[in-house]
Enzyme design. Structure first.
Site, PDB file in Angstrom:
ATOM      1  N   CYS A  22      31.519  96.594  -4.134  1.00  0.00           N
ATOM      2  CA  CYS A  22      31.895  97.083  -5.468  1.00  0.00           C
ATOM      3  C   CYS A  22      30.874  98.072  -6.043  1.00  0.00           C
ATOM      4  O   CYS A  22      31.165  98.760  -7.019  1.00  0.00           O
ATOM      5  CB  CYS A  22      32.052  95.918  -6.432  1.00  0.00           C
ATOM      6  N   CYS A  68      40.080  88.261 -15.677  1.00  0.00           N
ATOM      7  CA  CYS A  68      39.914  88.920 -14.382  1.00  0.00           C
ATOM      8  C   CYS A  68      40.472  90.331 -14.420  1.00  0.00           C
ATOM      9  O   CYS A  68      41.510  90.577 -15.023  1.00  0.00           O
ATOM     10  CB  CYS A  68      40.670  88.136 -13.304  1.00  0.00           C
ATOM     11  N   HIS A  95      39.890  97.928 -10.665  1.00  0.00           N
ATOM     12  CA  HIS A  95      38.632  97.933  -9.921  1.00  0.00           C
ATOM     13  C   HIS A  95      38.871  98.334  -8.466  1.00  0.00           C
ATOM     14  O   HIS A  95      38.860  97.496  -7.573  1.00  0.00           O
ATOM     15  CB  HIS A  95      38.028  96.524 -10.035  1.00  0.00           C
TER      16      HIS A  95
END
Ligand SMILES: [Zn+2]
Lengths: 384, 136
Positions: free
Chosen positions: A84, A207, A333
């Site tokens: 990430c 989330c 993301h």
């Protein structure tokens, strides 16, 4: 305060569910925007760094393919991967390539097309982003690790599910304003609190969503930046750190040590402190991640993060605006693209070009980008 | 037999610490300790990062542990779908931390940080072997 390397161009594709194109086309969307922003041609570029978590790609060694499609052949190209936090690690490498004098201009291109695999397979890959010998056999997954940190924070400091929900409410409010975000609906406190469980105490709205997306950051030496850019944004400080991948090696579950160390290093290099930051982008893959970032970066004392969000101090009008572009919680993301997207937001803020989310007079901005559940931490401080 | 027998699904076949599985077969959860510098390791290691040695002894955990943190997951990665929901827990045991699952029969609302738990070795029908935690 060093001013050796500057950002001269930023670009980002929309972050979407199910991008209707290939990875090369996705990458090009961010690249086109960044090149037009920098107003340079491919001949000006000395090297490219492609950032992606390769387990989502069917394309093996995508840097060659992507560089070719971007027109950045025959310049050197290679991949930098830190899950990430891949694209901020790419920026760290670009900084050293430029400061060493090897290259004047470096393109950092982050991308991820997560929709090539199912959400469940995506979780399986993320589970294997843990220690595959001693953690993955228990069926661990990303939200579970952050959930265990939420439990750690709750039990140590008395923070609550409502504190986390307030972070989502803020993110969703700004997500409405972000045309490039995957989630653009407001979320009320009630909705966040009543959402279904994922990994206790984290619920659906705690989330972020998987997404497809690309980001591009073009960096140049200070001399080159002055020559080609009317509004260079300089890297003032950078910090990076790592922590044990297996969480049993961690000292605490109430924060991420790698973020704290990276932050301290970045502040020291830039010669500034938390009180000097005008606007910040932190890695909020989960609401608890933003809460821990408040404390790791010194925006709040350890355990006092909840007060920041309760008092709306991390809203645009607050003491330290955080994730006013909606954050990962709203934007989505796309692993390899995330850090570059955070940098883009800060660069636009420092140029006074952030539109509806502009923090008036922002001069110093910070990016906090985490890989895995605190395995890798990157903090970068930018200034005009 | 190697490391592929650890857990309901292992991702590693060969490891120098495969003796870990032999200890599980004997009904014990074990860690390693460096004979040169006394550094203890869980997960067990074949090599000592502290002194660069590799003379390790195996020691079985004794006694009860305490819950450091836990989560009850409604979702499972590919290969673990049939198990969900389940509770993942980190336990402090003999000064080391151990990650595992709680026994499925233990309701998550009876758990709390600091609670006393004991480890139990679990032999699965297909010959795999693992461990889980139960209230002490
Ligand atoms: Zn040793």
């Amino acid at each position: 305060m060093p001013k050796d390397v500057a950002v001269v161009g930023v670009g980002q594709s929309a972050f979407v569910r199910g991008y209707p194109g290939s990875i090369r086309e996705l990458a090009f969307e961010a690249f086109r925007e960044a090149m037009q922003d920098a107003a340079i041609t491919v001949k000006d570029v000395g090297a490219s760094i492609v950032c992606s978590a390769p387990e989502y790609d069917k394309q093996r060694t995508p840097s060659g393919l992507i560089a070719e499609y971007l027109g950045l052949i025959p310049q050197p190209t290679f991949i930098v991967e830190n899950v990430c936090s891949s694209s901020t690690s790419g920026i760290r490498v670009a900084y050293s390539l430029i400061k060493s004098g090897l290259h004047d201009v470096v393109v950092v291109l982050g991308f991820q097309k997560m929709s090539e695999i199912t959400s469940q397979d995506s979780q399986e890959r993320m589970g294997r982003g843990a220690d595959i010998m001693f953690e993955s056999p228990f069926g661990t997954l990303m939200p579970a690790y952050y959930a265990m940190h939420a439990r750690g924070h709750f039990s140590k400091y008395g923070s609550t599910e409502e504190d986390l929900a307030l972070i989502r409410v803020k993110a969703a409010g700004y997500g409405v304003l972000n045309e490039k975000a995957v989630y653009r609906k407001a979320v009320t406190l009630e909705q966040a609190m009543e959402a279904g469980p994922v990994c206790s105490p984290l619920k659906v709205f705690d989330c972020c969503a998987n997404a497809d997306g690309a980001s591009c950051v073009i960096l140049a030496s200070a001399d080159k930046a002055k020559e080609i850019s009317k509004e260079p944004v300089y890297i003032l400080g950078m910090g990076a750190a790592s922590a044990p991948m297996n969480v049993t090696g961690r000292s605490t579950f109430s924060g991420l040590d790698c973020a704290k160390l990276a932050g301290q290093e970045a502040y020291e290099m830039a010669g500034v402190g938390p009180q000097d930051i005008d606007v910040a982008e932190v890695h909020d893959c989960f609401t608890i991640a933003e809460m821990m970032a408040y404390e790791a970066l010194g925006f709040a004392e350890p355990g006092k993060g909840p007060e920041l969000i309760r008092n709306r101090e991390t809203y645009k009008e607050g003491k330290i605006p955080v994730n006013v572009d909606g954050g990962l919680l709203s934007k989505g993301h796309p692993i390899g693209a995330t850090g570059g997207s955070q940098v883009r937001t800060i660069v636009l803020q420092l140029r006074d070009k952030a539109g509806a989310i502009q923090v008036p007079g922002a001069e110093i901005g910070l990016v906090h980008n985490i890989g895995g559940v605190g395995i890798y931490g990157n903090v970068i401080i930018f200034g005009r | 037999m190697g490391f592929e027998r650890f857990g309901s699904k292992s991702f590693t076949s060969q490891a120098k610490v495969a003796e870990f599985v032999d200890y599980l077969d004997k009904g014990e959860l074990a860690y390693t300790k460096c004979r040169t510098c006394s550094q203890a390791y869980f997960p067990p290691r074949a090599d000592c990062a502290n002194c660069l040695g590799n003379d390790m002894e195996w020691i079985a955990f004794k006694g009860n542990g305490k819950i450091v943190t836990f989560t009850h997951t409604m979702y499972a990665p590919t290969g673990f779908e049939a198990d969900a929901p389940y509770t993942i827990v980190v336990v402090e045991l003999d000064g080391l931390k151990v990650l595992g699952r709680m026994n499925k029969e233990v309701p998550v609302d009876t758990l709390s940080v600091g609670m006393s738990v004991k480890v139990e070795i679990v032999k699965l029908p297909d010959g795999q072997v693992t461990y889980e935690f139960l209230p002490a």
